[in-house]
Design a protein around this motif. Structure first.
Motif, PDB file in Angstrom:
ATOM      1  N   PRO A 269     -37.111 -72.397 -72.880  1.00  0.00           N
ATOM      2  CA  PRO A 269     -37.292 -71.592 -74.263  1.00  0.00           C
ATOM      3  C   PRO A 269     -37.537 -70.284 -74.013  1.00  0.00           C
ATOM      4  CG  PRO A 269     -39.124 -73.046 -74.077  1.00  0.00           C
ATOM      5  CD  PRO A 269     -38.303 -73.416 -73.018  1.00  0.00           C
ATOM      6  N   HIS A 270     -38.607 -70.060 -73.092  1.00  0.00           N
ATOM      7  CA  HIS A 270     -39.010 -68.695 -73.197  1.00  0.00           C
ATOM      8  C   HIS A 270     -38.670 -67.984 -71.654  1.00  0.00           C
ATOM      9  CE1 HIS A 270     -40.690 -69.075 -76.921  1.00  0.00           C
ATOM     10  NE2 HIS A 270     -41.564 -70.029 -76.228  1.00  0.00           N
ATOM     11  N   GLY A 271     -37.703 -68.493 -71.056  1.00  0.00           N
ATOM     12  CA  GLY A 271     -37.253 -67.897 -69.702  1.00  0.00           C
ATOM     13  C   GLY A 271     -37.932 -68.732 -68.519  1.00  0.00           C
ATOM     14  N   LYS A 272     -38.803 -69.804 -68.997  1.00  0.00           N
ATOM     15  CA  LYS A 272     -39.663 -70.532 -67.903  1.00  0.00           C
ATOM     16  C   LYS A 272     -39.850 -72.120 -68.545  1.00  0.00           C
ATOM     17  CE  LYS A 272     -44.016 -70.655 -65.342  1.00  0.00           C
ATOM     18  NZ  LYS A 272     -45.446 -70.012 -65.375  1.00  0.00           N
ATOM     19  N   PRO A 273     -39.171 -73.069 -67.533  1.00  0.00           N
ATOM     20  CA  PRO A 273     -39.463 -74.346 -67.872  1.00  0.00           C
ATOM     21  C   PRO A 273     -41.011 -74.699 -68.330  1.00  0.00           C
ATOM     22  CG  PRO A 273     -37.995 -74.324 -66.014  1.00  0.00           C
ATOM     23  CD  PRO A 273     -38.736 -72.851 -66.378  1.00  0.00           C
ATOM     24  N   PRO A 274     -41.072 -75.564 -69.383  1.00  0.00           N
ATOM     25  CA  PRO A 274     -42.604 -75.824 -69.460  1.00  0.00           C
ATOM     26  C   PRO A 274     -43.271 -76.526 -68.457  1.00  0.00           C
ATOM     27  CG  PRO A 274     -41.127 -76.361 -71.306  1.00  0.00           C
ATOM     28  CD  PRO A 274     -40.086 -75.901 -70.291  1.00  0.00           C
ATOM     29  N   TRP A 275     -42.186 -77.186 -67.569  1.00  0.00           N
ATOM     30  CA  TRP A 275     -43.098 -78.160 -66.621  1.00  0.00           C
ATOM     31  C   TRP A 275     -42.927 -77.371 -65.197  1.00  0.00           C
ATOM     32  CZ3 TRP A 275     -40.600 -79.908 -70.735  1.00  0.00           C
ATOM     33  CH2 TRP A 275     -41.080 -80.904 -71.601  1.00  0.00           C
ATOM     34  N   TRP A 276     -42.909 -76.173 -65.028  1.00  0.00           N
ATOM     35  CA  TRP A 276     -42.796 -75.405 -63.881  1.00  0.00           C
ATOM     36  C   TRP A 276     -43.917 -75.228 -63.250  1.00  0.00           C
ATOM     37  CZ3 TRP A 276     -38.604 -73.317 -61.540  1.00  0.00           C
ATOM     38  CH2 TRP A 276     -39.018 -72.325 -60.499  1.00  0.00           C
ATOM     39  N   ASP A 277     -44.954 -74.963 -63.871  1.00  0.00           N
ATOM     40  CA  ASP A 277     -46.189 -74.965 -62.864  1.00  0.00           C
ATOM     41  C   ASP A 277     -46.601 -76.406 -62.439  1.00  0.00           C
ATOM     42  OD1 ASP A 277     -46.379 -72.239 -63.316  1.00  0.00           O
ATOM     43  OD2 ASP A 277     -47.878 -72.356 -64.921  1.00  0.00           O
ATOM     44  N   LYS A 278     -46.354 -77.348 -63.310  1.00  0.00           N
ATOM     45  CA  LYS A 278     -46.945 -78.765 -62.702  1.00  0.00           C
ATOM     46  C   LYS A 278     -45.784 -79.188 -61.469  1.00  0.00           C
ATOM     47  CE  LYS A 278     -48.387 -80.590 -67.063  1.00  0.00           C
ATOM     48  NZ  LYS A 278     -48.239 -81.742 -68.329  1.00  0.00           N
ATOM     49  N   PHE A 279     -44.631 -78.708 -61.609  1.00  0.00           N
ATOM     50  CA  PHE A 279     -43.827 -79.071 -60.508  1.00  0.00           C
ATOM     51  C   PHE A 279     -44.336 -78.327 -59.070  1.00  0.00           C
ATOM     52  CE2 PHE A 279     -39.896 -79.059 -57.867  1.00  0.00           C
ATOM     53  CZ  PHE A 279     -39.616 -80.608 -58.031  1.00  0.00           C
ATOM     54  N   ARG A 280     -44.583 -77.061 -59.433  1.00  0.00           N
ATOM     55  CA  ARG A 280     -45.266 -76.275 -58.441  1.00  0.00           C
ATOM     56  C   ARG A 280     -46.315 -77.188 -57.504  1.00  0.00           C
ATOM     57  NH1 ARG A 280     -44.243 -70.866 -57.358  1.00  0.00           N
ATOM     58  NH2 ARG A 280     -46.404 -70.753 -56.712  1.00  0.00           N
ATOM     59  N   HIS A 281     -47.267 -77.554 -58.620  1.00  0.00           N
ATOM     60  CA  HIS A 281     -48.329 -78.338 -57.871  1.00  0.00           C
ATOM     61  C   HIS A 281     -48.051 -79.377 -57.320  1.00  0.00           C
ATOM     62  CE1 HIS A 281     -51.026 -75.492 -59.670  1.00  0.00           C
ATOM     63  NE2 HIS A 281     -50.885 -75.946 -60.986  1.00  0.00           N
ATOM     64  N   LYS A 282     -46.957 -80.444 -57.840  1.00  0.00           N
ATOM     65  CA  LYS A 282     -46.673 -81.724 -57.196  1.00  0.00           C
ATOM     66  C   LYS A 282     -46.126 -81.348 -55.882  1.00  0.00           C
ATOM     67  CE  LYS A 282     -45.510 -83.628 -61.437  1.00  0.00           C
ATOM     68  NZ  LYS A 282     -46.534 -84.414 -61.720  1.00  0.00           N
ATOM     69  N   LEU A 283     -45.117 -80.255 -55.649  1.00  0.00           N
ATOM     70  CA  LEU A 283     -44.731 -79.830 -54.396  1.00  0.00           C
ATOM     71  C   LEU A 283     -45.706 -79.526 -53.322  1.00  0.00           C
ATOM     72  CD1 LEU A 283     -41.620 -77.277 -55.097  1.00  0.00           C
ATOM     73  CD2 LEU A 283     -41.466 -79.443 -53.781  1.00  0.00           C
TER      74      LEU A 283
END
Length: 427
Positions: A269-283
């Motif tokens: 919605p604002h140029g960044k997926p809402p789950w972006w930071d969570k996925f980074r942490h999982k990685l």
């Protein structure tokens, strides 16, 4: 432009026409539903005559009352293969397997007009046999012992607690639906590809990442030195029902350092997926790096699309709970791209990858990066929901009788050799 090829089963599952064009009239649907209910009652009369005649009243009026109220529930309670027995009756099977073109969909909520005994069958099968026909059964709290949905019209407005489980178009994709989609993706991945493809649909997103790491380690132990493409379609976590997709390029020589990581979300919605930071942490939890080495999350690329509608201010019946179909289509398009042009997956900028991916999603995109009108997207997903149920019923129809000692969900093994094509094109 690279478009992934569509198998006949894929076309049968999703279709590409809209409810406004393929839906039945309400008069036709009511007539078909009445014929179906009559066929089920006839079946129940035969069952009573052969198996239950000593257990119920002999008066014809009392037997008819039993058939109207309790007979189908009793049948499901006593027969572990009740659904299969019903599907052995041609008029019953034909109705449950009818295409979307023979279903009337309410123009507001897209609720399909189901026959009375049809609703009972789906609800009783889920309650007593743990057999789920995706999207067609009501949650247990929303139907009575006979499988009839609660009549909300008799309740005061302030006592009606509306939620997504009330509607065919907003119920979440259950494990049955996800299993069907996963099997189709694995079939697609089996087609020839110079870059080996693996589809991961187990566990939650972090579990899938760990499976990829373990699989890559095993490939290295076997002496494999070729790049492998892993594709994930899975829910984020136990407390997060949203589905996401991801692509990882893995080198068996370096199993702890993915060569490329693309996260594909359905909201941006604002140029960044809402789950972006969570996925980074999982990685970074799954692929920790030594001190002084940049984290793997720094390699993360955004391959998401802005398809799914946000829920703020949207009536419950209009909410977009279709991330399973969006992520399925994204993964399927990436499989086709990997097979047709692996160099794009390995080397092209992420914007080019996304352009190719959306070109391979014609149900949702009019052309690369240009999504179709939300109404068309909504209707496409209504068709997909209906046809996912058709696939589930068809696979159940093929199943042998269930073992009494081991109730289980429907099996969804479908192969190109034994597929049945009822409606490759919906009209």
């Amino acid at each position: 432009m690279i478009l992934a090829s569509r198998t006949p089963l894929e076309g049968y599952l999703i279709g590409s026409q809209q409810t406004s064009r393929v839906g039945s009239t309400i008069e036709q649907a009511k007539q078909a539903n009445e014929a179906f209910d009559a066929a089920v009652k006839h079946f129940l009369r035969d069952w009573i005559r052969h198996d239950l005649i000593q257990l119920i009243p002999h008066a014809e009026a009392e037997q008819e009352e039993f058939i109207e109220q309790d007979a189908l529930r009793s049948f499901f309670e006593q027969q572990k293969n009740a659904f299969q027995q019903l599907l052995d009756q041609e008029p019953i099977a034909r109705h449950l397997l009818r295409p979307a073109s023979e279903v009337y969909f309410d123009p507001d909520a897209y609720e399909p007009l189901l026959a009375r005994y049809e609703r009972r069958i789906y609800n009783l099968a889920a309650r007593h046999l743990q057999l789920e026909v995706p999207f067609r059964y009501n949650p247990p709290s929303r139907h009575d012992g006979n499988g009839d949905p609660h009549d909300l019209s008799i309740l005061p407005a302030d006592q009606i607690r509306e939620d997504i489980g009330m509607y065919f178009g907003t119920r979440r994709s259950d494990e049955t639906a996800l299993t069907i989609l996963a099997r189709l993706l694995r079939q697609e991945a089996q087609l020839h590809s110079r870059l080996p493809i693996h589809v991961i649909t187990e566990g939650y997103m972090e579990d899938s990442l760990r499976m990829i790491k373990v699989a890559t380690e095993q490939l290295g132990e076997q002496g494999n030195r070729q790049l492998h493409c892993f594709l994930i379609q899975r829910r984020h976590a136990a407390d997060d029902r949203h589905l996401g997709a991801a692509l990882l390029l893995m080198n068996p020589v370096q199993p702890n350092q993915p060569q490329r990581v693309i996260f594909c979300d359905t909201l941006n919605p604002h140029g960044k997926p809402p789950w972006w930071d969570k996925f980074r942490h999982k990685l970074d939890r799954v692929f920790p790096q030594p001190a002084g080495i940049l984290p793997i999350s720094d390699r993360l690329e955004d391959g998401g699309v802005n398809l799914q509608r946000l829920h703020d201010g949207v009536p419950v019946r209009h909410q977009d709970i279709d991330c399973a179909f969006y992520t399925y289509s994204m993964v399927r398009a990436l499989i086709g791209l990997t097979q047709a042009a692996p160099q794009v997956i390995m080397h092209a900028p992420i914007a080019e990858v996304v352009s190719h991916m959306t070109a391979g999603m014609p149900s949702y995109f009019a052309q690369p990066n240009q999504a179709k009108d939300p109404v068309i997207v909504r209707e496409e997903n209504v068709i997909r929901r209906w046809n996912t149920g058709r696939v589930a019923v068809q696979n159940l129809k093929r199943e042998p009788a269930l073992e009494e000692s081991q109730p289980q969900k429907v099996a969804y093994e479908t192969t190109y050799q034994n597929k049945v094509e009822y409606a490759p094109v919906l009209r």
